[in-house]
Design a protein around this motif. Structure first.
Motif, PDB file in Angstrom:
ATOM      1  N   GLY A 191      34.439  70.170  42.433  1.00 33.28           N
ATOM      2  CA  GLY A 191      35.040  70.671  43.377  1.00 33.28           C
ATOM      3  C   GLY A 191      34.774  70.487  44.774  1.00 33.28           C
ATOM      4  N   VAL A 192      33.706  69.667  45.076  1.00 32.47           N
ATOM      5  CA  VAL A 192      32.669  70.307  46.423  1.00 32.47           C
ATOM      6  C   VAL A 192      34.656  69.103  47.612  1.00 32.47           C
ATOM      7  N   LEU A 193      34.132  69.833  48.434  1.00 35.30           N
ATOM      8  CA  LEU A 193      35.068  69.207  49.783  1.00 35.30           C
ATOM      9  C   LEU A 193      34.033  68.765  51.317  1.00 35.30           C
ATOM     10  N   GLU A 194      34.946  68.418  51.472  1.00 33.05           N
ATOM     11  CA  GLU A 194      33.640  67.639  52.226  1.00 33.05           C
ATOM     12  C   GLU A 194      34.550  67.849  53.950  1.00 33.05           C
ATOM     13  N   LEU A 195      33.344  68.651  54.715  1.00 32.80           N
ATOM     14  CA  LEU A 195      34.574  69.523  55.845  1.00 32.80           C
ATOM     15  C   LEU A 195      33.377  68.403  56.848  1.00 32.80           C
ATOM     16  N   ALA A 196      34.881  66.942  57.477  1.00 32.54           N
ATOM     17  CA  ALA A 196      33.735  66.463  58.114  1.00 32.54           C
ATOM     18  C   ALA A 196      34.309  66.798  59.719  1.00 32.54           C
ATOM     19  N   GLU A 197      35.965  67.864  59.454  1.00 27.34           N
ATOM     20  CA  GLU A 197      36.024  67.737  61.053  1.00 27.34           C
ATOM     21  C   GLU A 197      35.550  68.725  61.988  1.00 27.34           C
ATOM     22  N   VAL A 198      34.635  69.717  60.574  1.00 27.17           N
ATOM     23  CA  VAL A 198      33.453  70.519  61.033  1.00 27.17           C
ATOM     24  C   VAL A 198      32.485  70.235  61.844  1.00 27.17           C
ATOM     25  N   ALA A 199      31.636  69.600  60.825  1.00 29.03           N
ATOM     26  CA  ALA A 199      30.391  68.799  61.340  1.00 29.03           C
ATOM     27  C   ALA A 199      30.430  67.184  60.517  1.00 29.03           C
ATOM     28  N   PRO A 200      29.563  66.128  60.732  1.00 34.91           N
ATOM     29  CA  PRO A 200      29.413  65.206  60.376  1.00 34.91           C
ATOM     30  C   PRO A 200      28.233  65.893  58.312  1.00 34.91           C
ATOM     31  N   GLY A 201      29.215  64.527  57.093  1.00 36.21           N
ATOM     32  CA  GLY A 201      28.468  65.274  55.767  1.00 36.21           C
ATOM     33  C   GLY A 201      28.381  67.104  55.350  1.00 36.21           C
ATOM     34  N   LEU A 202      29.289  67.714  56.315  1.00 35.27           N
ATOM     35  CA  LEU A 202      29.015  69.097  55.718  1.00 35.27           C
ATOM     36  C   LEU A 202      29.977  69.224  54.291  1.00 35.27           C
ATOM     37  N   LEU A 203      29.525  70.030  53.808  1.00 31.52           N
ATOM     38  CA  LEU A 203      30.279  70.334  52.570  1.00 31.52           C
ATOM     39  C   LEU A 203      30.091  71.521  51.985  1.00 31.52           C
ATOM     40  N   LEU A 204      31.388  72.156  51.727  1.00 38.54           N
ATOM     41  CA  LEU A 204      31.813  72.718  50.704  1.00 38.54           C
ATOM     42  C   LEU A 204      31.170  73.069  49.573  1.00 38.54           C
ATOM     43  N   VAL A 205      30.465  73.686  48.544  1.00 41.50           N
ATOM     44  CA  VAL A 205      30.291  73.878  47.890  1.00 41.50           C
ATOM     45  C   VAL A 205      30.721  74.653  46.839  1.00 41.50           C
ATOM     46  N   PRO A 206      31.700  74.669  45.685  1.00 37.55           N
ATOM     47  CA  PRO A 206      31.962  75.658  44.964  1.00 37.55           C
ATOM     48  C   PRO A 206      31.064  76.355  43.649  1.00 37.55           C
ATOM     49  N   LEU A 207      30.989  77.464  44.592  1.00 38.65           N
ATOM     50  CA  LEU A 207      29.437  78.423  43.881  1.00 38.65           C
ATOM     51  C   LEU A 207      30.172  80.019  43.515  1.00 38.65           C
ATOM     52  N   PRO A 208      31.145  79.877  42.243  1.00 39.11           N
ATOM     53  CA  PRO A 208      31.711  81.151  42.163  1.00 39.11           C
ATOM     54  C   PRO A 208      30.998  81.964  41.229  1.00 39.11           C
ATOM     55  N   GLY A 209      31.327  83.593  41.168  1.00 41.19           N
ATOM     56  CA  GLY A 209      31.231  84.183  40.367  1.00 41.19           C
ATOM     57  C   GLY A 209      30.386  85.704  41.261  1.00 41.19           C
ATOM     58  N   HIS A 210      30.112  85.479  42.440  1.00 42.69           N
ATOM     59  CA  HIS A 210      29.434  86.880  43.138  1.00 42.69           C
ATOM     60  C   HIS A 210      30.495  87.348  43.721  1.00 42.69           C
ATOM     61  N   THR A 211      31.941  86.568  44.188  1.00 41.52           N
ATOM     62  CA  THR A 211      33.468  86.509  44.453  1.00 41.52           C
ATOM     63  C   THR A 211      34.286  86.161  44.090  1.00 41.52           C
ATOM     64  N   ALA A 212      35.640  86.081  44.271  1.00 40.50           N
ATOM     65  CA  ALA A 212      36.198  85.366  43.676  1.00 40.50           C
ATOM     66  C   ALA A 212      36.464  84.247  44.160  1.00 40.50           C
ATOM     67  N   GLY A 213      36.664  83.840  45.331  1.00 44.03           N
ATOM     68  CA  GLY A 213      35.763  81.716  46.016  1.00 44.03           C
ATOM     69  C   GLY A 213      34.721  82.027  46.834  1.00 44.03           C
ATOM     70  N   HIS A 214      33.750  82.028  46.279  1.00 38.60           N
ATOM     71  CA  HIS A 214      31.804  82.202  46.535  1.00 38.60           C
ATOM     72  C   HIS A 214      31.743  80.933  46.572  1.00 38.60           C
ATOM     73  N   ALA A 215      31.475  80.668  47.636  1.00 37.06           N
ATOM     74  CA  ALA A 215      31.184  79.013  47.991  1.00 37.06           C
ATOM     75  C   ALA A 215      29.901  78.522  47.962  1.00 37.06           C
ATOM     76  N   GLY A 216      28.685  77.616  48.505  1.00 40.14           N
ATOM     77  CA  GLY A 216      27.900  77.298  48.983  1.00 40.14           C
ATOM     78  C   GLY A 216      28.029  76.167  50.807  1.00 40.14           C
ATOM     79  N   VAL A 217      27.401  75.934  51.373  1.00 38.49           N
ATOM     80  CA  VAL A 217      27.318  74.966  52.679  1.00 38.49           C
ATOM     81  C   VAL A 217      26.256  74.553  52.130  1.00 38.49           C
TER      82      VAL A 217
END
Length: 259
Positions: A152-178
């Motif tokens: 479920g990882v999404l690249e945020l290339a429009e924000v910064a080169p190679g930046l990834l939004l990495v799902p890490l659910p549990g703490h909140t409903a839609g928690h993620a790592g970067v």
């Protein structure tokens, strides 16, 4: 990419002091924040944070806000184009109001939770006053990529080169790592998915921390699965994990703007 490690809020929830570890990325001509800590409006009027400010023991200081750090580094806060949130808890999203023109990125599920504020836990953690300036919010659906076994990882290339939004659910409903690409691999800001990188080693989480994480979790079972996945990542020499409130890790972070 140049990376600055900022403390955007000192916390005293009991025991040793904690930090709100925020990253400032200098990506080409863009300035990007990963999390935002507390903001200047929180410092001026702590009541807008609600009762959780007492639970967190927030020591609200203007000099610890992200906007103050950006100025201290010689930048205009208006140059911050994007803020990527691991999640929208009040100690992570408060600073967004100091960057009113910045786009705010988070998972679509977390954005829905912010708007919904269902139940006592969500009404305490998500504070409408922090969103009152009506920022441009980009709620990202899960991606179709995999990264070190995480789906479920999404690249945020429009924000910064190679930046990834990495799902890490549990703490909140839609928690993620970067995940941020660095010279020797990856730096993963895991938000509140774990107390510290050290706590990901079997048997190293204190019972009181384990209990507190469970009480704050949106989904305890999902959080434990996330922590098992992070434990596997921690054993990977190519991924360095930092968490939002680990003061020791923040103090050990490079001070010269490198990763």
């Amino acid at each position: 990419m140049r990376i600055h490690h900022l403390n955007c809020g000192t916390l005293h929830p009991g025991g040793a002091a904690m930090v709100c570890h925020v990253l400032l990325l200098e990506a080409d001509a863009r300035l990007v924040l990963v999390d935002a800590g507390f903001g200047s409006a929180d410092v001026r009027d702590p009541r807008r944070l609600g009762p959780m400010r007492h639970v967190l023991g927030a020591a609200l200081r203007e000099e610890e806000t992200a906007s103050a750090h950006v100025r201290a580094l010689g930048h205009d806060p208006a140059a911050v184009t994007d803020i990527v949130l691991t999640h929208a808890d009040l100690d992570h999203a408060g600073g967004i109001g100091d960057f009113p023109s910045a786009r705010v990125h988070l998972t679509a599920m977390e954005h829905v939770a912010v708007l919904r504020r269902r139940g006592l836990r969500e009404s305490l953690r998500y504070r409408p006053a922090q969103w009152a300036h009506r920022p441009e919010v980009v709620g990202h659906p899960p991606g179709d990529g995999r990264w070190h076994g995480v789906a479920g990882v999404l690249e945020l290339a429009e924000v910064a080169p190679g930046l990834l939004l990495v799902p890490l659910p549990g703490h909140t409903a839609g928690h993620a790592g970067v995940a941020v690409p660095v010279e020797d691999g990856w730096l993963l800001h895991a938000g509140d998915a774990a107390h510290s990188a050290a706590s990901l080693r079997p048997g190293d989480t204190r019972p009181d921390v384990h209990l507190r994480q469970g009480l704050l979790a949106h989904d305890t079972a999902a959080l434990r699965r996330t922590q098992r996945a992070l434990s596997a990542l921690a054993a990977d020499g190519g991924v360095r994990i930092l968490t939002a409130h680990d003061r020791d890790a923040w103090e050990r972070a490079p001070g010269d703007g490198s990763a």
